[in-house]
Scaffold this motif. Structure first.
Motif: not given
Length: 245
Positions: A103-107, A139-142
């Protein structure tokens, strides 16, 4: 390669090679998702009837289980975005996935998980959990997600983490009780298994919400919120106004 946009009524999937739009009924997707994500809902929503309590907010977690096998990659995005570059450029990020990433995801760009992990942080004062970048784990933001469905299908580790017993084990370890659906799941898993994620640059998901700055975290807020570089996608989360061109 598919661009997926989940909404309150339908989910639209755009196949860029064929310029084909397919509309799916959210109720049907929810029925397929529910057996997979039922155990997660009590940990990652604020309770029955709240905004993130519906199964559809866990769509990304198990997309590889409900999409046809011939679909191997999906980009899933929120609706409160403004694109400053061609969305096709985002597909190139799939080529940057390290081995093992699915999965690719930003902080996440607010200290929301500094808050959520408060008990774990108190018990583990040297932890990077909840700390700001570049060295911490915020953590991440979806809001912008790259889902390598084939990698998700093939990853024994990722699929083990979907099992209710594993979800329970991790929530107990981190004393985790969230309210943001799939984002909470990815964040918790990322604390334990960061190798499953390709971290997107903040410019691909430049979040604008400042809620936590005004609710007890003004002293550290800017450490999470800063983002250098030319913005490619603005994210007007928590109903924040997006800058005009």
């Amino acid at each position: 390669q598919i661009w997926a946009v989940p909404g309150p009524v339908t989910a639209c999937f755009y196949r860029r090679e064929q310029a084909l739009v397919i509309v799916h009924d959210v109720n049907e997707l929810t029925e397929k998702l529910f057996p997979i994500v039922e155990a997660m809902q009590k940990h990652f929503s604020a309770g029955s009837g709240t905004y993130y309590s519906d199964s559809i907010f866990f769509l990304s977690v198990a997309m590889h289980r409900i999409m046809p096998k011939e679909i191997t990659r999906i980009i899933q995005v929120d609706l409160d975005l403004k694109y400053k570059t061609n969305i096709r450029d985002l597909f190139d990020e799939f080529d940057n996935f390290p081995e093992g990433a699915v999965i690719g995801i930003a902080r996440e760009m607010q200290p929301v998980y500094r808050h959520t992990f408060w008990q774990y942080r108190r018990e583990n004062p040297q932890t990077k959990v909840g700390e700001p970048p570049p060295d911490g784990l915020p953590g991440f933001n979806s809001g912008v997600l790259l889902l390598n469905l084939e990698a998700m299908r093939q990853s024994k580790l990722y699929n083990q983490l979907l099992e209710p017993t594993m979800v329970q084990k991790l929530t107990e370890k981190y004393h985790f009780k969230g309210h943001l659906g799939d984002q909470d799941f990815f964040t918790m898993v990322g604390m334990e298994h960061p190798e499953l994620f390709h971290v997107l640059d903040c410019t691909w998901n430049r979040q604008l919400c400042t809620w936590w700055r005004d609710h007890g975290y003004s002293d550290v807020f800017d450490q999470y919120f800063q983002c250098e570089g030319e913005v490619k996608i603005y994210h007007g989360n928590c109903n924040t106004a997006i800058p005009e061109d």
